[in-house]
Design a protein around this motif. Structure first.
Motif, PDB file in Angstrom:
ATOM      1  N   LEU A 273      -6.583   9.164   7.376  1.00 31.76           N
ATOM      2  CA  LEU A 273      -5.554  10.055   7.298  1.00 31.76           C
ATOM      3  C   LEU A 273      -4.338   9.610   6.240  1.00 31.76           C
ATOM      4  O   LEU A 273      -4.010   8.283   6.185  1.00 31.76           O
ATOM      5  CB  LEU A 273      -4.891  10.107   8.697  1.00 31.76           C
ATOM      6  CG  LEU A 273      -5.537  11.046   9.872  1.00 31.76           C
ATOM      7  CD1 LEU A 273      -4.789  11.010  11.230  1.00 31.76           C
ATOM      8  CD2 LEU A 273      -5.167  12.507   9.284  1.00 31.76           C
ATOM      9  N   PHE A 274      -3.808  10.761   5.525  1.00 37.29           N
ATOM     10  CA  PHE A 274      -2.506  10.217   4.608  1.00 37.29           C
ATOM     11  C   PHE A 274      -1.506  11.184   4.745  1.00 37.29           C
ATOM     12  O   PHE A 274      -1.809  12.407   5.421  1.00 37.29           O
ATOM     13  CB  PHE A 274      -3.070  10.189   2.926  1.00 37.29           C
ATOM     14  CG  PHE A 274      -4.203   9.128   2.764  1.00 37.29           C
ATOM     15  CD1 PHE A 274      -3.724   7.921   2.416  1.00 37.29           C
ATOM     16  CD2 PHE A 274      -5.601   9.359   3.081  1.00 37.29           C
ATOM     17  CE1 PHE A 274      -4.522   6.724   2.230  1.00 37.29           C
ATOM     18  CE2 PHE A 274      -6.317   8.258   2.831  1.00 37.29           C
ATOM     19  CZ  PHE A 274      -5.910   6.898   2.519  1.00 37.29           C
TER      20      PHE A 274
ATOM     21  N   GLU B  48       1.021  -1.192  -0.028  1.00 33.92           N
ATOM     22  CA  GLU B  48      -0.031  -0.123  -0.071  1.00 33.92           C
ATOM     23  C   GLU B  48       0.910   1.300   0.074  1.00 33.92           C
ATOM     24  O   GLU B  48       0.566   2.128  -0.375  1.00 33.92           O
ATOM     25  CB  GLU B  48      -0.888   0.059   1.212  1.00 33.92           C
ATOM     26  CG  GLU B  48      -1.891  -1.124   1.264  1.00 33.92           C
ATOM     27  CD  GLU B  48      -2.976  -0.876   2.563  1.00 33.92           C
ATOM     28  OE1 GLU B  48      -3.535   0.062   2.457  1.00 33.92           O
ATOM     29  OE2 GLU B  48      -2.639  -1.521   3.560  1.00 33.92           O
ATOM     30  N   GLY B  49       1.813   1.307   0.665  1.00 31.49           N
ATOM     31  CA  GLY B  49       2.938   2.442   0.712  1.00 31.49           C
ATOM     32  C   GLY B  49       3.540   2.343   2.075  1.00 31.49           C
ATOM     33  O   GLY B  49       3.881   1.314   2.495  1.00 31.49           O
ATOM     34  N   ALA B  50       3.993   3.393   2.387  1.00 28.11           N
ATOM     35  CA  ALA B  50       4.787   3.760   3.661  1.00 28.11           C
ATOM     36  C   ALA B  50       3.640   4.205   4.835  1.00 28.11           C
ATOM     37  O   ALA B  50       3.143   5.167   4.646  1.00 28.11           O
ATOM     38  CB  ALA B  50       5.935   4.711   3.476  1.00 28.11           C
ATOM     39  N   PHE B  51       3.685   3.453   6.013  1.00 28.76           N
ATOM     40  CA  PHE B  51       3.012   4.077   7.205  1.00 28.76           C
ATOM     41  C   PHE B  51       3.890   4.823   8.148  1.00 28.76           C
ATOM     42  O   PHE B  51       5.070   4.108   8.424  1.00 28.76           O
ATOM     43  CB  PHE B  51       2.198   2.847   7.780  1.00 28.76           C
ATOM     44  CG  PHE B  51       1.240   2.179   7.107  1.00 28.76           C
ATOM     45  CD1 PHE B  51      -0.185   2.411   7.422  1.00 28.76           C
ATOM     46  CD2 PHE B  51       1.405   1.223   6.169  1.00 28.76           C
ATOM     47  CE1 PHE B  51      -1.205   1.873   6.504  1.00 28.76           C
ATOM     48  CE2 PHE B  51       0.481   0.561   5.644  1.00 28.76           C
ATOM     49  CZ  PHE B  51      -1.002   0.902   5.660  1.00 28.76           C
TER      50      PHE B  51
ATOM     51  N   LEU C 234      -0.735   6.935   6.049  1.00 30.27           N
ATOM     52  CA  LEU C 234      -0.102   6.481   5.056  1.00 30.27           C
ATOM     53  C   LEU C 234       0.247   7.242   4.046  1.00 30.27           C
ATOM     54  O   LEU C 234      -0.454   8.101   3.418  1.00 30.27           O
ATOM     55  CB  LEU C 234      -1.367   5.352   4.522  1.00 30.27           C
ATOM     56  CG  LEU C 234      -0.874   4.447   3.172  1.00 30.27           C
ATOM     57  CD1 LEU C 234       0.249   3.621   3.261  1.00 30.27           C
ATOM     58  CD2 LEU C 234      -2.058   3.898   2.682  1.00 30.27           C
ATOM     59  N   VAL C 235       1.399   6.922   3.536  1.00 29.32           N
ATOM     60  CA  VAL C 235       2.146   7.630   2.229  1.00 29.32           C
ATOM     61  C   VAL C 235       1.667   6.557   1.082  1.00 29.32           C
ATOM     62  O   VAL C 235       2.416   5.640   0.980  1.00 29.32           O
ATOM     63  CB  VAL C 235       3.576   8.051   2.359  1.00 29.32           C
ATOM     64  CG1 VAL C 235       4.032   8.705   0.946  1.00 29.32           C
ATOM     65  CG2 VAL C 235       3.657   9.030   3.464  1.00 29.32           C
ATOM     66  N   LYS C 236       1.073   6.867   0.077  1.00 31.51           N
ATOM     67  CA  LYS C 236       0.664   6.143  -0.824  1.00 31.51           C
ATOM     68  C   LYS C 236       1.709   5.431  -1.691  1.00 31.51           C
ATOM     69  O   LYS C 236       2.457   6.296  -2.101  1.00 31.51           O
ATOM     70  CB  LYS C 236      -0.514   6.464  -1.494  1.00 31.51           C
ATOM     71  CG  LYS C 236      -1.750   6.592  -0.929  1.00 31.51           C
ATOM     72  CD  LYS C 236      -2.990   7.202  -1.885  1.00 31.51           C
ATOM     73  CE  LYS C 236      -4.227   7.521  -1.272  1.00 31.51           C
ATOM     74  NZ  LYS C 236      -5.274   7.779  -2.192  1.00 31.51           N
TER      75      LYS C 236
ATOM     76  N   LEU D  50      -0.014  16.302   6.360  1.00 30.08           N
ATOM     77  CA  LEU D  50      -1.421  15.515   6.286  1.00 30.08           C
ATOM     78  C   LEU D  50      -2.183  16.071   5.395  1.00 30.08           C
ATOM     79  O   LEU D  50      -2.472  17.028   5.212  1.00 30.08           O
ATOM     80  CB  LEU D  50      -1.949  15.300   7.646  1.00 30.08           C
ATOM     81  CG  LEU D  50      -0.937  14.838   8.663  1.00 30.08           C
ATOM     82  CD1 LEU D  50      -1.564  14.464  10.182  1.00 30.08           C
ATOM     83  CD2 LEU D  50      -0.367  13.490   8.335  1.00 30.08           C
ATOM     84  N   TYR D  51      -3.216  15.099   5.051  1.00 28.12           N
ATOM     85  CA  TYR D  51      -4.595  15.178   4.389  1.00 28.12           C
ATOM     86  C   TYR D  51      -5.446  14.081   4.630  1.00 28.12           C
ATOM     87  O   TYR D  51      -5.168  12.984   5.118  1.00 28.12           O
ATOM     88  CB  TYR D  51      -4.223  15.438   2.825  1.00 28.12           C
ATOM     89  CG  TYR D  51      -4.100  14.308   1.974  1.00 28.12           C
ATOM     90  CD1 TYR D  51      -4.997  13.740   1.435  1.00 28.12           C
ATOM     91  CD2 TYR D  51      -2.811  13.660   1.982  1.00 28.12           C
ATOM     92  CE1 TYR D  51      -4.846  12.555   0.455  1.00 28.12           C
ATOM     93  CE2 TYR D  51      -2.495  12.835   1.059  1.00 28.12           C
ATOM     94  CZ  TYR D  51      -3.375  12.197   0.431  1.00 28.12           C
ATOM     95  OH  TYR D  51      -3.288  10.925  -0.338  1.00 28.12           O
TER      96      TYR D  51
END
Length: 284
Positions: free
Chosen positions: A130-131, A85-88, A98-100, A122-123
């Motif tokens: 949260l991402f 999924e990416g980097a948590f 999460l950074v996708k 963050l967004y």
């Protein structure tokens, strides 16, 4: 009154206590807060500051642990784990962001690893999840200062925030400057968010800096020295060859002249990597 939503830090009023959780309100919505997070006694009517997030059921929830990165603000976030999924990342609260994967480098080996740090804000999406959003070049220009000539030839610690085929862009960890390292000035491309040491080789008129991840010339081992050192490592750290060995012995074993062998040993001894004793050379 504006609608409250995930990602915000707000002040809410304590409405009631249900044992395992408190109920907070802004006058319109009721939002739960786990009692385990309450470190000081609460009473009905108290106003407390909380961070809002969406729990696994998709419901809005409050925490008293305020993150060190907020919506619209930037900071370093430590990578906790990396999946498809990416980097948590850890943002300093009970929830991770999460950074996708689509925002990470296309080459998987350049993705960050656990323990690396990403510079981000963050967004939230429509569901309130949260991402993390990586810093852009435009935002770097706003936040980072112009360097002065005093930085020339200094070694600094930095982290990569943008990776391109031409080279890597880094941000100083302890200094408010950005650094570009051309691919010819590195032995290997750093991961996104990896801590590296960079030597400043140029401070340009616009305040940006060029760096190198290669050692200074006098710090580099010659190819012959590397060859000898690798051989020493392969035989347990000690060999019956020294500057007293014959030219024939040296050439047969290392395919180099005695002069080249002695110079290479000199480099290794000056670097305090090896020592000689009784005709033997061994790793220190």
């Amino acid at each position: 009154m504006n609608e409250i939503k995930a990602g915000q830090v707000v002040e809410l009023t304590v409405l009631e206590n249900l044992g395992s959780r408190w109920i907070l309100t802004d006058g319109h919505k009721e939002i739960p807060l786990n009692s385990s997070e309450v470190s000081t006694p609460l009473t009905i009517g108290n106003r407390i500051k909380v961070f809002l997030y969406v729990n696994r059921r998709g419901d809005l929830q409050a925490t008293t642990v305020i993150p060190h990165i907020l919506l619209g603000e930037y900071g370093w976030a430590k990578v906790i784990k990396v999946t498809n999924e990416g980097a948590f990342v850890d943002i300093g609260t009970t929830q991770e962001a999460l950074v996708k994967a689509e925002d990470l480098p296309k080459i998987r080996s350049l993705w960050p690893k656990g323990g690396d740090y990403l510079f981000l804000t963050l967004y939230t999406n429509r569901d309130g999840e949260l991402f993390g959003r990586l810093i852009t070049e435009e935002k770097v220009n706003e936040l980072y200062e112009d360097a002065d000539e005093e930085m020339f030839n200094k070694n600094v610690k930095a982290r990569a925030y943008r990776l391109l085929p031409v080279g890597s862009f880094l941000l100083g960890i302890d200094i408010p400057y950005r650094i570009f390292v051309h691919h010819s000035e590195m032995e290997a491309e750093p991961r996104l968010g990896q801590d590296v040491e960079v030597r400043i080789i140029k401070v340009k008129e616009d305040g940006t800096m060029n760096g190198s991840m290669l050692p200074r010339k006098h710090e580099r081992l010659s190819l012959d020295a590397e060859k000898i050192y690798e051989y020493l490592q392969s035989v347990g750290g000690k060999m019956p060859f020294s500057d007293q060995s014959t030219p024939e012995e040296i050439f047969e074993m290392f395919d180099m002249s005695k002069g080249a062998f002695k110079r290479a040993l000199g480099v290794l001894m000056k670097a305090k990597k090896v020592k000689q004793e009784n005709g033997w050379t061994e790793i220190i």
